[in-house]
Design an enzyme around this catalytic site. Structure first.
Site, PDB file in Angstrom:
ATOM      1  N   ASP A   1       0.844  -1.202   0.000  1.00  0.00           N
ATOM      2  CA  ASP A   1       0.000   0.000   0.000  1.00  0.00           C
ATOM      3  C   ASP A   1       0.877   1.249   0.000  1.00  0.00           C
ATOM      4  OD1 ASP A   1      -1.926   1.906   0.275  1.00  0.00           O
ATOM      5  OD2 ASP A   1      -2.851   1.052   2.063  1.00  0.00           O
ATOM      6  N   ASP A   2       0.818   2.024  -1.076  1.00  0.00           N
ATOM      7  CA  ASP A   2       1.594   3.266  -1.204  1.00  0.00           C
ATOM      8  C   ASP A   2       3.093   3.007  -1.350  1.00  0.00           C
ATOM      9  OD1 ASP A   2      -0.908   4.284  -0.683  1.00  0.00           O
ATOM     10  OD2 ASP A   2      -0.328   5.527   1.032  1.00  0.00           O
TER      11      ASP A   2
ATOM     12  N   CYS B   1      -6.106   4.379  -2.978  1.00  0.00           N
ATOM     13  CA  CYS B   1      -6.267   3.005  -2.483  1.00  0.00           C
ATOM     14  C   CYS B   1      -7.485   2.220  -2.985  1.00  0.00           C
ATOM     15  CB  CYS B   1      -6.278   3.031  -0.955  1.00  0.00           C
ATOM     16  SG  CYS B   1      -4.809   3.787  -0.220  1.00  0.00           S
TER      17      CYS B   1
ATOM     18  N   ARG C   1      -7.778  -1.064  -5.876  1.00  0.00           N
ATOM     19  CA  ARG C   1      -8.137  -2.443  -5.492  1.00  0.00           C
ATOM     20  C   ARG C   1      -9.352  -2.935  -6.263  1.00  0.00           C
ATOM     21  NH1 ARG C   1      -5.240  -2.754  -0.431  1.00  0.00           N
ATOM     22  NH2 ARG C   1      -4.009  -0.855  -0.623  1.00  0.00           N
TER      23      ARG C   1
ATOM     24  N   LYS D   1      -5.392  -5.405   4.151  1.00  0.00           N
ATOM     25  CA  LYS D   1      -6.244  -4.224   3.945  1.00  0.00           C
ATOM     26  C   LYS D   1      -7.198  -4.461   2.769  1.00  0.00           C
ATOM     27  CE  LYS D   1      -5.922   0.533   2.315  1.00  0.00           C
ATOM     28  NZ  LYS D   1      -5.099   1.743   2.214  1.00  0.00           N
TER      29      LYS D   1
ATOM     30  N   HIS E   1     -10.433  -2.692   1.982  1.00  0.00           N
ATOM     31  CA  HIS E   1     -10.757  -1.343   1.489  1.00  0.00           C
ATOM     32  C   HIS E   1     -11.705  -1.292   0.299  1.00  0.00           C
ATOM     33  CE1 HIS E   1      -9.076   3.012   1.776  1.00  0.00           C
ATOM     34  NE2 HIS E   1     -10.333   2.882   2.186  1.00  0.00           N
TER      35      HIS E   1
ATOM     36  N   SER F   1      -7.901   1.790   5.560  1.00  0.00           N
ATOM     37  CA  SER F   1      -6.535   2.257   5.807  1.00  0.00           C
ATOM     38  C   SER F   1      -6.246   2.358   7.306  1.00  0.00           C
ATOM     39  CB  SER F   1      -6.306   3.624   5.153  1.00  0.00           C
ATOM     40  OG  SER F   1      -6.491   3.534   3.767  1.00  0.00           O
TER      41      SER F   1
ATOM     42  N   HIS G   1       1.662   2.426   3.869  1.00  0.00           N
ATOM     43  CA  HIS G   1       0.702   3.503   4.151  1.00  0.00           C
ATOM     44  C   HIS G   1       0.933   4.007   5.578  1.00  0.00           C
ATOM     45  CE1 HIS G   1      -3.105   5.576   4.719  1.00  0.00           C
ATOM     46  NE2 HIS G   1      -3.429   5.364   3.452  1.00  0.00           N
TER      47      HIS G   1
ATOM     48  N   ASP H   1      -0.666  -0.597  -4.749  1.00  0.00           N
ATOM     49  CA  ASP H   1      -1.897   0.032  -5.241  1.00  0.00           C
ATOM     50  C   ASP H   1      -1.684   1.409  -5.865  1.00  0.00           C
ATOM     51  OD1 ASP H   1      -1.256   1.289  -2.838  1.00  0.00           O
ATOM     52  OD2 ASP H   1      -3.334   1.450  -2.172  1.00  0.00           O
ATOM     53  N   ASN H   2      -0.667   2.136  -5.382  1.00  0.00           N
ATOM     54  CA  ASN H   2      -0.409   3.487  -5.918  1.00  0.00           C
ATOM     55  C   ASN H   2       0.972   3.928  -5.473  1.00  0.00           C
ATOM     56  OD1 ASN H   2      -2.704   3.985  -3.462  1.00  0.00           O
ATOM     57  ND2 ASN H   2      -0.777   5.090  -3.227  1.00  0.00           N
TER      58      ASN H   2
ATOM     59  N   LYS I   1       1.599   9.660  -4.965  1.00  0.00           N
ATOM     60  CA  LYS I   1       0.218   9.236  -4.714  1.00  0.00           C
ATOM     61  C   LYS I   1      -0.754  10.406  -4.934  1.00  0.00           C
ATOM     62  CE  LYS I   1      -2.741   7.573  -0.949  1.00  0.00           C
ATOM     63  NZ  LYS I   1      -2.787   6.997   0.412  1.00  0.00           N
TER      64      LYS I   1
HETATM   65 MG    MG Z   1      -2.619   3.142  -1.259  1.00  0.00          MG
END
Ligand code: MG
Length: 461
Positions: free
Chosen positions: A36-37, A75, A79, A128, A130, A153, A211, A263-264, A279
């Site tokens: 994540d991130d 996020c 997904r 996660k 989300h 998150s 994240h 994811d990003n 992001k």
């Molecule tokens: Mg993210």
């Protein structure tokens, strides 16, 4: 001639990848690990100074991609695209979901887990989610047999840890102990692998980190020379090593496809690897991600793929590999097995569109990227007077990412035919999107014709 024959024979073997696996009588297992991130430049195998020996080894034993895009720079939408093979603007999740939200990924969409279920797959999601935290939207309602993790998150309050199976959701922790999340996720995942070893399985492991707020267990905290972010990445890397080790120990190494991505792009810390943006932006730094794929045998070792690919390609690729029936809805992703098996260096494909929220901002045609709209302020910064707006560019910007990966040199004036071709294709593609997305696209363009905006806002890197 001997080497040619050998090459042909090897290619034939790779081409038969999925069929050969099925012929062994056991469908391939799938493990999808999703950070994540995490930035494009945050892994050793992508040039980072951060220590990621397990991920580097995974890349050396499999394939590493240099042009793999998430379908969105934040996020939840990312997904939604990953699990459905469709643009988040098509599936109704164009923006981040919060604990106050009561909905999630709409019922009409088919996830990878739902696609694999009729094939006898056991599935677990660890981490996660989300895509909706109410029971009707949690993983057990979307094809997974089990779920463990924070459903959104870790900066959202309360960061509750849930354990869920079909028909039952229990709270493990009302407020998560963030420091031990990664080892607990890892333990849950390894135990799932051990008890699923006799059936085909799908493990989806969307990690909570990096994240923010960052946290690492005592074993990793303070150990990296690159601060807490470095500690967190080293612990994620350790976790990947544990998963790969478990697969090997169970004798499933050659029958398990393991994928790793994020994811990003990076948020306040982390590295976009020299790409522009982070992001929350549709510059490459917001959406281009590491992507590693490992399956000894079918996926040759030590290869680097420069072909364009997307998170939306995971569902059709996995579906084909596992002999599943693809969802009935039109997919935006394509089967990239020809890339993974190194049969082809790149694939012909439709434009890839870059959305932020409900707004179309860029489009990618192979190595060309056209920017047509942009926000008038940087993401996660105070909004300007009058509010944050998505504005059309008075003159679209064209970048050749092959020679200019930083999106620093606009070549639109010199290439009007390429600009026109991409713009024309964008308009044709947009007709297939839901009305609210088409309307947002029309309204953005209308701002240009009324002259209400300056139309060339710049967002700092
Ligand atoms: Mg993210």
């Amino acid at each position: 001639m001997a080497s040619t024959a050998s090459t042909v024979s090897r290619r034939a073997l790779l081409a038969a990848g999925a069929a050969a696996l099925s012929a062994q009588g056991r469908k391939p297992n799938v493990i999808l690990i999703y950070a994540d991130d995490l930035g494009y430049g945050d892994l050793g195998c992508y040039g980072s100074k951060l220590r990621t020996p397990n991920l580097d080894r995974m890349a050396a034993e499999g394939m590493r991609f240099t042009n793999f895009l998430s379908a969105n720079p934040v996020c939840s939408p990312s997904r939604a695209a990953l699990l459905t093979g469709r643009y988040p603007t098509r599936v109704g999740v164009p923006k981040v979901l919060f604990p106050r939200d009561t909905a999630g990924l709409p019922d009409g969409e088919t996830t990878i887990a739902q696609m694999l279920k009729p094939q006898g797959y056991k599935s677990m999601c660890v981490g996660k989610w989300h895509l909706g935290h109410h029971p009707a939207y949690l993983p057990p309602a979307r094809g997974f047999d089990e779920y463990y993790g924070i459903p959104y998150s870790n900066d959202m309050i309360p960061p509750v840890v849930l354990h869920a199976v079909p028909g039952k959701v229990e709270t493990v922790e009302a407020a998560a102990t963030l420091e031990t999340l990664t080892p607990r996720y890892t333990d849950q995942a390894v135990r799932f692998l051990e008890r699923s070893k006799d059936d085909p399985f799908f493990l989806y492991m969307p990690h909570t980190y990096p994240h923010i707020p960052l946290a690492a267990s005592p074993r990793f905290k303070g150990k990296s020379p690159h601060g807490l972010y470095g500690d967190v990445i080293e612990e994620l890397d350790w976790s990947v090593g544990e998963i790969l080790g478990a697969v090997k120990k169970l004798g499933l190494d050659r029958n398990t496809l393991v994928l790793f991505s994020s994811d990003n792009g990076p948020w306040f810390q982390g590295s976009p690897g020299g790409l522009r943006g982070r992001k929350g932006t549709t510059y490459e730094g917001g959406v281009r991600e590491p992507f590693l794929a490992r399956m000894p045998g079918p996926i040759p070792a030590g290869k680097v793929c420069h072909g364009l690919a997307s998170t939306m390609d995971v569902l059709p690729t996995v579906g084909k590999l596992c002999g599943a029936t693809l969802p009935g809805q039109p997919l935006d992703g394509i089967d990239i097995w020809p890339l993974l098996s190194a049969r082809q260096p790149r694939l012909e494909r439709e434009l890839l569109l870059y959305f932020d929220d409900i707004y179309l901002q860029c489009a990618r045609l192979d190595h060309y990227k056209l920017h047509v709209a942009r926000y008038n302020s940087a993401a996660y910064s105070p909004a300007p007077a009058g509010g944050r707006k998505n504005l059309p560019l008075a003159r679209p910007e064209l970048y050749d990412l092959r020679t200019d990966p930083e999106e620093g040199y606009d070549i639109a004036p010199e290439n009007p035919e390429i600009v026109a071709r991409i713009r024309d294709r964008i308009e044709k593609l947009m007709t297939g999107f839901p009305e609210n997305i088409r309307q947002a696209h029309r309204q953005t363009a209308a701002q240009l014709t009324t002259g209400a905006v300056g139309a060339h806002p710049r967002v700092p890197n």
